[in-house]
Design a protein around this motif. Structure first.
Motif, PDB file in Angstrom:
ATOM      1  N   ASN A 285     -50.021 -42.009  91.116  1.00 17.73           N
ATOM      2  CA  ASN A 285     -48.825 -42.478  90.415  1.00 17.73           C
ATOM      3  C   ASN A 285     -47.853 -43.150  91.370  1.00 17.73           C
ATOM      4  OD1 ASN A 285     -49.850 -41.470  88.044  1.00 17.73           O
ATOM      5  ND2 ASN A 285     -48.739 -39.545  88.186  1.00 17.73           N
ATOM      6  N   TYR A 286     -47.646 -42.547  92.544  1.00 13.51           N
ATOM      7  CA  TYR A 286     -46.765 -43.163  93.542  1.00 13.51           C
ATOM      8  C   TYR A 286     -47.313 -44.499  94.009  1.00 13.51           C
ATOM      9  CZ  TYR A 286     -43.955 -38.946  94.027  1.00 13.51           C
ATOM     10  OH  TYR A 286     -43.112 -37.898  93.801  1.00 13.51           O
ATOM     11  N   LEU A 287     -48.626 -44.548  94.251  1.00 12.56           N
ATOM     12  CA  LEU A 287     -49.229 -45.794  94.729  1.00 12.56           C
ATOM     13  C   LEU A 287     -49.160 -46.893  93.676  1.00 12.56           C
ATOM     14  CD1 LEU A 287     -52.336 -44.488  96.691  1.00 12.56           C
ATOM     15  CD2 LEU A 287     -50.086 -45.126  97.556  1.00 12.56           C
ATOM     16  N   LEU A 288     -49.365 -46.537  92.419  1.00 16.32           N
ATOM     17  CA  LEU A 288     -49.268 -47.530  91.353  1.00 16.32           C
ATOM     18  C   LEU A 288     -47.841 -48.043  91.205  1.00 16.32           C
ATOM     19  CD1 LEU A 288     -51.618 -46.067  88.596  1.00 16.32           C
ATOM     20  CD2 LEU A 288     -51.959 -48.114  89.978  1.00 16.32           C
ATOM     21  N   PHE A 289     -46.866 -47.136  91.303  1.00 17.83           N
ATOM     22  CA  PHE A 289     -45.476 -47.568  91.193  1.00 17.83           C
ATOM     23  C   PHE A 289     -45.078 -48.435  92.388  1.00 17.83           C
ATOM     24  CE2 PHE A 289     -40.839 -46.896  91.458  1.00 17.83           C
ATOM     25  CZ  PHE A 289     -40.506 -47.428  90.223  1.00 17.83           C
ATOM     26  N   GLY A 290     -45.515 -48.067  93.577  1.00 19.81           N
ATOM     27  CA  GLY A 290     -45.236 -48.882  94.766  1.00 19.81           C
ATOM     28  C   GLY A 290     -45.890 -50.251  94.672  1.00 19.81           C
ATOM     29  N   ALA A 291     -47.133 -50.291  94.169  1.00 19.06           N
ATOM     30  CA  ALA A 291     -47.814 -51.577  94.004  1.00 19.06           C
ATOM     31  C   ALA A 291     -47.123 -52.426  92.944  1.00 19.06           C
ATOM     32  CB  ALA A 291     -49.274 -51.341  93.633  1.00 19.06           C
ATOM     33  N   ALA A 292     -46.619 -51.780  91.877  1.00 22.95           N
ATOM     34  CA  ALA A 292     -45.898 -52.527  90.849  1.00 22.95           C
ATOM     35  C   ALA A 292     -44.613 -53.131  91.421  1.00 22.95           C
ATOM     36  CB  ALA A 292     -45.583 -51.620  89.657  1.00 22.95           C
ATOM     37  N   LEU A 293     -43.900 -52.357  92.248  1.00 23.23           N
ATOM     38  CA  LEU A 293     -42.705 -52.904  92.892  1.00 23.23           C
ATOM     39  C   LEU A 293     -43.055 -54.082  93.788  1.00 23.23           C
ATOM     40  CD1 LEU A 293     -40.619 -49.775  93.957  1.00 23.23           C
ATOM     41  CD2 LEU A 293     -40.000 -51.507  92.299  1.00 23.23           C
ATOM     42  N   LEU A 294     -44.131 -53.945  94.543  1.00 18.33           N
ATOM     43  CA  LEU A 294     -44.559 -55.026  95.431  1.00 18.33           C
ATOM     44  C   LEU A 294     -44.929 -56.279  94.639  1.00 18.33           C
ATOM     45  CD1 LEU A 294     -45.310 -55.641  98.475  1.00 18.33           C
ATOM     46  CD2 LEU A 294     -47.630 -55.229  97.739  1.00 18.33           C
ATOM     47  N   LEU A 295     -45.684 -56.117  93.565  1.00 19.89           N
ATOM     48  CA  LEU A 295     -46.099 -57.276  92.764  1.00 19.89           C
ATOM     49  C   LEU A 295     -44.930 -57.914  92.027  1.00 19.89           C
ATOM     50  CD1 LEU A 295     -49.514 -56.044  91.373  1.00 19.89           C
ATOM     51  CD2 LEU A 295     -49.091 -57.733  93.163  1.00 19.89           C
ATOM     52  N   LEU A 296     -44.011 -57.105  91.492  1.00 21.16           N
ATOM     53  CA  LEU A 296     -42.836 -57.666  90.825  1.00 21.16           C
ATOM     54  C   LEU A 296     -41.957 -58.427  91.817  1.00 21.16           C
ATOM     55  CD1 LEU A 296     -41.743 -54.856  88.365  1.00 21.16           C
ATOM     56  CD2 LEU A 296     -42.537 -57.142  87.792  1.00 21.16           C
ATOM     57  N   GLY A 297     -41.804 -57.876  93.004  1.00 15.87           N
ATOM     58  CA  GLY A 297     -41.030 -58.564  94.029  1.00 15.87           C
ATOM     59  C   GLY A 297     -41.683 -59.863  94.454  1.00 15.87           C
TER      60      GLY A 297
ATOM     61  N   LEU B 144     -45.730 -45.796 101.880  1.00 14.14           N
ATOM     62  CA  LEU B 144     -45.793 -45.098 103.164  1.00 14.14           C
ATOM     63  C   LEU B 144     -45.394 -43.625 103.021  1.00 14.14           C
ATOM     64  CD1 LEU B 144     -44.281 -47.765 105.575  1.00 14.14           C
ATOM     65  CD2 LEU B 144     -46.620 -46.932 105.567  1.00 14.14           C
ATOM     66  N   VAL B 145     -44.331 -43.368 102.258  1.00 16.46           N
ATOM     67  CA  VAL B 145     -43.900 -41.982 102.057  1.00 16.46           C
ATOM     68  C   VAL B 145     -44.934 -41.206 101.250  1.00 16.46           C
ATOM     69  CG1 VAL B 145     -42.149 -40.554 100.920  1.00 16.46           C
ATOM     70  CG2 VAL B 145     -41.459 -42.485 102.307  1.00 16.46           C
ATOM     71  N   ALA B 146     -45.542 -41.837 100.259  1.00 16.24           N
ATOM     72  CA  ALA B 146     -46.551 -41.149  99.450  1.00 16.24           C
ATOM     73  C   ALA B 146     -47.768 -40.785 100.288  1.00 16.24           C
ATOM     74  CB  ALA B 146     -46.957 -42.036  98.277  1.00 16.24           C
ATOM     75  N   PHE B 147     -48.227 -41.683 101.136  1.00 18.23           N
ATOM     76  CA  PHE B 147     -49.367 -41.373 102.000  1.00 18.23           C
ATOM     77  C   PHE B 147     -49.010 -40.292 103.027  1.00 18.23           C
ATOM     78  CE2 PHE B 147     -51.445 -45.556 100.946  1.00 18.23           C
ATOM     79  CZ  PHE B 147     -52.588 -44.978 100.423  1.00 18.23           C
ATOM     80  N   ALA B 148     -47.784 -40.336 103.558  1.00 21.44           N
ATOM     81  CA  ALA B 148     -47.371 -39.310 104.516  1.00 21.44           C
ATOM     82  C   ALA B 148     -47.350 -37.936 103.856  1.00 21.44           C
ATOM     83  CB  ALA B 148     -46.005 -39.648 105.092  1.00 21.44           C
ATOM     84  N   ARG B 149     -46.861 -37.869 102.636  1.00 22.63           N
ATOM     85  CA  ARG B 149     -46.807 -36.595 101.917  1.00 22.63           C
ATOM     86  C   ARG B 149     -48.215 -36.105 101.583  1.00 22.63           C
ATOM     87  NH1 ARG B 149     -44.367 -31.971 100.785  1.00 22.63           N
ATOM     88  NH2 ARG B 149     -44.448 -31.439  98.604  1.00 22.63           N
ATOM     89  N   TYR B 150     -49.085 -37.018 101.209  1.00 20.96           N
ATOM     90  CA  TYR B 150     -50.444 -36.642 100.835  1.00 20.96           C
ATOM     91  C   TYR B 150     -51.220 -36.114 102.035  1.00 20.96           C
ATOM     92  CZ  TYR B 150     -55.181 -37.064  98.978  1.00 20.96           C
ATOM     93  OH  TYR B 150     -56.454 -36.807  98.574  1.00 20.96           O
ATOM     94  N   HIS B 151     -51.059 -36.744 103.200  1.00 27.14           N
ATOM     95  CA  HIS B 151     -51.803 -36.336 104.384  1.00 27.14           C
ATOM     96  C   HIS B 151     -51.092 -35.234 105.172  1.00 27.14           C
ATOM     97  CE1 HIS B 151     -54.981 -39.213 103.917  1.00 27.14           C
ATOM     98  NE2 HIS B 151     -54.114 -40.203 103.811  1.00 27.14           N
TER      99      HIS B 151
END
Length: 143
Positions: free
Chosen positions: A8-20, A48-55
């Motif tokens: 969910n975090y990655l999809l939201f981050g990708a959506a922000l990136l694509l909209l920008g 970056l924060v989502a991956f840091a939290r996951y790992h």
């Protein structure tokens, strides 16, 4: 209530990136392009924060602090540049700045040109109230 997972975090981050990215490529206003670039940076920071939290390490969060710091510096410089460019041409449209290109590059002709500015409105005039009366000299008295 289900926990929010990494996807969910990655999809939201990708959506922000694509909209920008879509906003940056489609818009012609310098301020909106700047805001679109900021949206792209925030999408990357969220990933970056989502991956840091996951790992379970702090590497992504430290990188996010650097990204936010660089974004703040970039915001100050970009807004100062936008302000100076606006003072020179009185427009925030990027098509006005064709001479900033490399010397060997051809200028790009816009498919939809800028609209002509409206003519300035005439200043209001007061109507003439009538002819000015003739002043007759008065007798001066010593009293």
């Amino acid at each position: 209530m289900s926990p929010v997972n990494l996807e969910n975090y990655l999809l939201f981050g990708a959506a922000l990136l694509l909209l920008g990215m879509a906003g940056f490529l489609a818009l012609r206003n310098m301020i909106l392009m700047f805001l679109s670039a900021e949206m792209m940076l925030q999408g990357v920071a969220l990933n970056l924060v989502a991956f840091a939290r996951y790992h379970g390490n702090l590497g992504g969060q430290v990188l996010t602090l650097f990204v936010v710091t660089v974004a703040a510096c970039e915001a100050a410089l970009a807004l100062a540049l936008i302000l100076m460019l606006y003072r020179r041409r009185r427009s925030l449209d990027v098509s006005v700045w064709q001479e900033l290109r490399e010397p060997d590059m051809e200028p790009v002709v816009d498919e939809e040109p800028l609209p002509q500015p409206p003519p300035p409105e005439p200043m209001p005039h007061l109507p003439v109230a009538g002819e000015e009366p003739v002043h007759t000299p008065r007798e001066t008295t010593h009293v």
